[in-house]
Write a protein that holds these residues in place. Structure first.
Motif, mmCIF file in Angstrom:
data_model
loop_
_atom_site.group_PDB
_atom_site.id
_atom_site.type_symbol
_atom_site.label_atom_id
_atom_site.label_comp_id
_atom_site.label_asym_id
_atom_site.label_seq_id
_atom_site.Cartn_x
_atom_site.Cartn_y
_atom_site.Cartn_z
ATOM 1 N N GLU A 66 0.823 -1.209 0.000
ATOM 2 C CA GLU A 66 0.000 0.000 0.000
ATOM 3 C C GLU A 66 0.860 1.262 0.000
ATOM 4 O OE1 GLU A 66 0.041 -2.223 2.342
ATOM 5 O OE2 GLU A 66 -0.233 -1.409 4.356
ATOM 6 N N LYS A 93 0.661 4.225 -2.770
ATOM 7 C CA LYS A 93 0.543 5.654 -2.474
ATOM 8 C C LYS A 93 1.650 6.450 -3.155
ATOM 9 C CE LYS A 93 -1.933 5.418 1.949
ATOM 10 N NZ LYS A 93 -1.839 5.628 3.399
ATOM 11 N N ASP A 104 -6.276 9.681 3.486
ATOM 12 C CA ASP A 104 -5.382 8.568 3.774
ATOM 13 C C ASP A 104 -5.406 7.524 2.665
ATOM 14 O OD1 ASP A 104 -4.416 9.459 6.128
ATOM 15 O OD2 ASP A 104 -5.893 8.417 7.375
ATOM 16 N N LYS A 105 -6.341 7.704 1.738
ATOM 17 C CA LYS A 105 -6.585 6.616 0.786
ATOM 18 C C LYS A 105 -5.631 6.642 -0.396
ATOM 19 C CE LYS A 105 -11.560 6.728 1.668
ATOM 20 N NZ LYS A 105 -12.856 7.094 1.108
ATOM 21 N N ILE A 106 -5.414 5.466 -0.971
ATOM 22 C CA ILE A 106 -4.716 5.389 -2.254
ATOM 23 C C ILE A 106 -5.603 6.105 -3.265
ATOM 24 C CG2 ILE A 106 -3.923 3.822 -4.059
ATOM 25 C CD1 ILE A 106 -3.734 1.677 -1.693
ATOM 26 N N ARG A 144 -6.695 0.896 -5.454
ATOM 27 C CA ARG A 144 -7.019 0.737 -4.030
ATOM 28 C C ARG A 144 -7.845 -0.520 -3.813
ATOM 29 N NH1 ARG A 144 -11.540 2.930 -0.651
ATOM 30 N NH2 ARG A 144 -10.791 2.914 1.513
ATOM 31 N N GLU A 145 -8.817 -0.743 -4.685
ATOM 32 C CA GLU A 145 -9.654 -1.926 -4.529
ATOM 33 C C GLU A 145 -8.825 -3.203 -4.728
ATOM 34 O OE1 GLU A 145 -13.373 -1.969 -6.581
ATOM 35 O OE2 GLU A 145 -13.598 -4.139 -6.302
ATOM 36 N N THR A 166 -6.603 -3.763 -1.725
ATOM 37 C CA THR A 166 -7.391 -4.192 -0.565
ATOM 38 C C THR A 166 -7.822 -5.647 -0.707
ATOM 39 O OG1 THR A 166 -8.220 -1.941 -0.406
ATOM 40 C CG2 THR A 166 -9.354 -3.597 0.895
#
Lengths: 397, 379
Positions: free
Chosen positions: A268, A272, A280-282, A288-289, A292
């Motif tokens: 992760e 980024k 905070d998210k990619i 991102r999905e 995850t």
């Protein structure tokens, strides 16, 4: 203080005194202690550490002391492992003899054989490779054709093995050979062969990753003493299957990923770095999905490995374990590297030289190497067949 | 903690398995559906569940329960899921008892918990307002008026709403939809003036309702927990509910997998057992791996709740997301591998498929929980 507490205290003190400082650092690949007649030790501490650990039998902690092992109970072996981890001690010996052949010898070999071979393995004196697959016998391993003819006082072996790991650097090979051509599984025997015997030749195979961990091994009129037969004549398939379980368990651990550059925690962060952050998210939702999803698969697999270990400890067998872990672990590992390629873009596609750092180059090579994980030790398709047959009880065609 | 059941938990599982298999087989759900039962659940079965101590399984012994904790609750739900048992366990024994235990005053606990354990009180959680689970998005208002609270708004997908004696209503005393702060919970009599409950008929033939609140006036002391600060307790009990639904889903996929595997070993086509075909063998083996992974994530989520670990939300989201995907895969494969009869109402595959989709939506589907897992991990 219980006996185990005493054992822990003594072990800690012994390790503190005997583990050289340089053996408490991360191990570069070229310092991997494979042992064997031709072992070279670029770091001399590696040899000191191996000899000290072997003198206590702690390279094979749970093997019986009479064969050179440590003679430790499961609990003691766990404590030794914990105490080694505590000081980041390197593994003293990496060896197919320890991981695969030894456990099979303990179960199937004669007393003389155990005495001769197990000690050599524990001390890292002999480096073993595995002679199973042949050019015409891959997934259909039992179709192997390498022939061992009974010549009275010896066997005469002719044939060709392939995918023999590091055979060009090994001293002995444990082989499946055909001793009866009229039947399939019941005509296979398990034979130990000294690679110094005239007629044995190993040639490295270059893989798509550029590395050559495997060889082709040619056996031409090789004379093998009869006492090198392990177990009964024509009963080698039973030993082979047991060894394959050890191998599958070993390979499936790869699904958990190595440390360092390509480790799970790094994915992760790399995403980024490459795609930026949104809070905070990619920032890229598709990446991102995918990241995850992968991390959730990884965690579910880790919990399943833990559950299997806990169930084994509690004396409940988790039936399918080896094949399921081999299948899922290797497929997961391949998905991980494909995802790393998506995350890193062209920086994951360098072969060597300028423009790429060591971490990037190592991920590229590991990605290519991972393609073999779902082929070696029985392909994913073979593992699914094994699960369908042995666990689910689905009938053969 | 080790990911294995204790001896006591194994005994509970065996007891629950025997009870649901023998007393509440799938034919029980078919009967409720085909006879268009007004209650949507079998009162005699519920009485047996109460007698076995399952209704009070979360409630401590001193308040009339059996105190088996989250793992015990999950074990019972898994066995209930195996036979598609339609009972108020989820609405009352899990969410009702859970919320009162987590947020209730001593007086509320003393009054209500023994009634739940004794099977005299059914509850329903009125939370959802849209087609997607999202507690922060609650917009329904709760206005203070002296020592009264005035509730106005509309709730949907209220499980067991039309049979509940008491509704636990989540409404906003401050803030706007999207805020985590400002949410409050209230205990509302289902027969209170201004409450209208309309039963909805879902594909799984299980109970759900729309509930509207038209200036419903309740005394302020019927608030469950402090005003404006319900989120923490609510989320902790929702996590319990999510883990229990995941356990129920696990029982469902195990039943579908076992039934389908048995069919592969008995059905003949082209003169051979269809289980000899590699195309089906490999899909069966992949489903087996998936079921094994599901067993691990569900047990870990329940263990996290049992031990009050600080990674409960992540462990729970991992389980609920995985079970959502797995239940979709396995229920679809169950229908497909049964071929023609798989698409008929005569076999149970369709019942499991329909239930799986409702379970998946309950308290957050796979997308919700995947996103939550990532957020909690800081990415």
């Amino acid at each position: 203080m219980t006996d185990l507490d005493t054992f822990r205290a003594e072990t800690r003190a012994w390790l503190e005194e005997n583990c050289p400082e340089s053996m408490r650092t991360p191990m570069p690949e070229r310092e991997t202690p494979w042992g064997g007649r031709n072992a070279d030790f670029p770091n001399p501490d590696t040899k000191i550490w191996l000899d000290r650990m072997a003198s206590r039998g702690w390279t094979a902690p749970e093997w019986p002391a009479e064969y050179g092992g440590g003679g430790l109970s499961k609990d003691e072996a766990r404590i030794l492992q914990q105490e080694m981890s505590r000081i980041n001690a390197r593994t003293p010996l990496a060896s197919f003899g320890l991981w695969m052949l030894g456990p099979a010898l303990l179960e199937f070999a004669s007393e003389e054989q155990k005495k001769k071979y197990l000690g050599e393995i524990v001390r890292g004196e002999i480096r073993w490779c595995q002679g199973y697959s042949e050019p015409g016998a891959g997934s259909d391993l039992a179709g192997l054709q390498t022939k061992a003819e009974d010549k009275g006082d010896h066997y005469l072996v002719n044939g060709q093995k392939v995918w023999t790991s590091y055979a060009d650097q090994c001293d002995w090979i444990f082989c499946l050979v055909r001793t009866d051509s009229s039947v399939k599984h019941d005509g296979i025997s398990f034979l130990l062969i000294d690679m110094n015997t005239p007629g044995v030749e190993a040639r490295p195979i270059k893989l798509i990753s550029g590395a050559s961990p495997f060889c082709e091994t040619f056996l031409t009129d090789v004379v093998v003493p009869k006492e090198n037969l392990v177990g009964e004549l024509n009963k080698g398939w039973t030993i082979a299957k047991r060894l394959l379980e050890h191998e599958r368990t070993m390979i499936s651990a790869m699904g958990m990923g190595g440390g360092g550059a390509a480790s799970m925690g790094g994915m992760e962060a790399m995403a980024k770095e490459n795609f930026g952050e949104d809070g905070d998210k990619i920032a890229n939702p598709a990446i991102r999905e995918a990241v995850t999803n992968h991390k959730m698969d990884h965690q579910a697999f880790a919990l399943t490995l833990k559950r299997a270990a806990d169930e084994a400890k509690a004396g409940q067998g988790m039936g399918a374990a080896a094949s399921m872990f081999k299948y899922y672990g290797t497929e997961l590992n391949k998905r991980r590297f494909e995802l790393l390629l998506d995350v890193m873009g062209t920086q994951a596609l360098g072969w060597e030289g300028e423009g790429f750092d060591a971490r990037e180059l190592s991920i590229t090579r590991s990605w290519l190497r991972s393609k073999g994980n779902s082929i070696e030790g029985g392909t994913s398709e073979v593992q699914l067949n094994v699960i369908a047959k042995r666990v689910l009880g689905l009938p053969d065609a | 903690m080790a990911l294995v059941l204790t001896e006591e938990q194994t005994m509970l599982r065996d007891m629950a398995k025997q009870f649901f298999t023998e007393q509440v087989p799938v034919t029980n759900l078919r009967k409720l559906r085909d006879e268009e039962s007004a209650d949507g659940y079998d009162k005699a079965v519920w009485q047996q569940i109460v007698e076995l101590g399952f209704a009070g399984i979360l409630i401590p012994e001193e308040q009339g329960g059996t105190g088996f904790g989250p793992i015990g609750l999950g074990i019972v739900m898994q066995e209930a899921g195996r036979t598609l048992a339609a009972t108020p366990l989820y609405s009352t024994a899990i969410l009702g008892a859970g919320l009162i235990l987590a947020a209730g005053s001593d007086g509320q606990k003393a009054e209500l918990l023994p009634q739940i354990a004794g099977g005299e009180l059914l509850t329903a959680l009125a939370l959802e307002e849209t087609a997607h689970h999202n507690p922060k998005q609650v917009a329904m208002t709760a206005a203070q008026d002296g020592d009264q609270i005035i509730l106005s708004g509309q709730k949907n997908f209220v499980i067991d709403g039309h049979i509940a004696d008491k509704l636990i209503v989540v409404a906003r005393t401050s803030g706007a939809a999207g805020d985590a702060n400002g949410l409050s919970m209230f205990l509302v009599d289902a027969k209170a003036k201004g409450v209208t409950v309309t039963r909805t008929h879902m594909v799984d033939s299980r109970n759900a309702a729309m509930v509207s609140f038209d200036k419903v006036s309740i005394p302020a002391h019927d608030a469950l927990g402090p005003l404006g600060a319900a989120m923490a307790e609510l989320e902790s009990v929702l996590d319990l509910g999510r883990a229990c639904i995941a356990a129920e889903m696990l029982g469902g996929i195990e039943a579908v997998f076992d039934t389908t595997l048995a069919y592969l070993k008995e059905r003949k086509q082209f003169g051979v057992i269809i289980g000899t075909f590699q195309a089906l063998k490999h899909r069966a083996a992949e489903m087996f791996c998936e079921v094994e992974l599901c067993q691990s994530v569900v047990l870990d989520a329940l263990s996290a709740l049992d031990e009050r670990r600080n990674d409960v939300p992540r462990a729970v989201s991992l389980a609920k997301a995985r079970l959502g995907d797995a239940a979709r895969l396995i229920s679809n494969e169950g229908v497909q591998m049964h071929g023609g009869i798989g698409m008929t109402d005569a076999v149970d595959m369709g019942l499991y498929l329909k239930r799986a989709r409702v379970q998946s939506q309950l308290l957050g589907d796979t997308n919700f929980h995947r996103s939550r897992y990532a957020e909690l991990g800081g990415y």
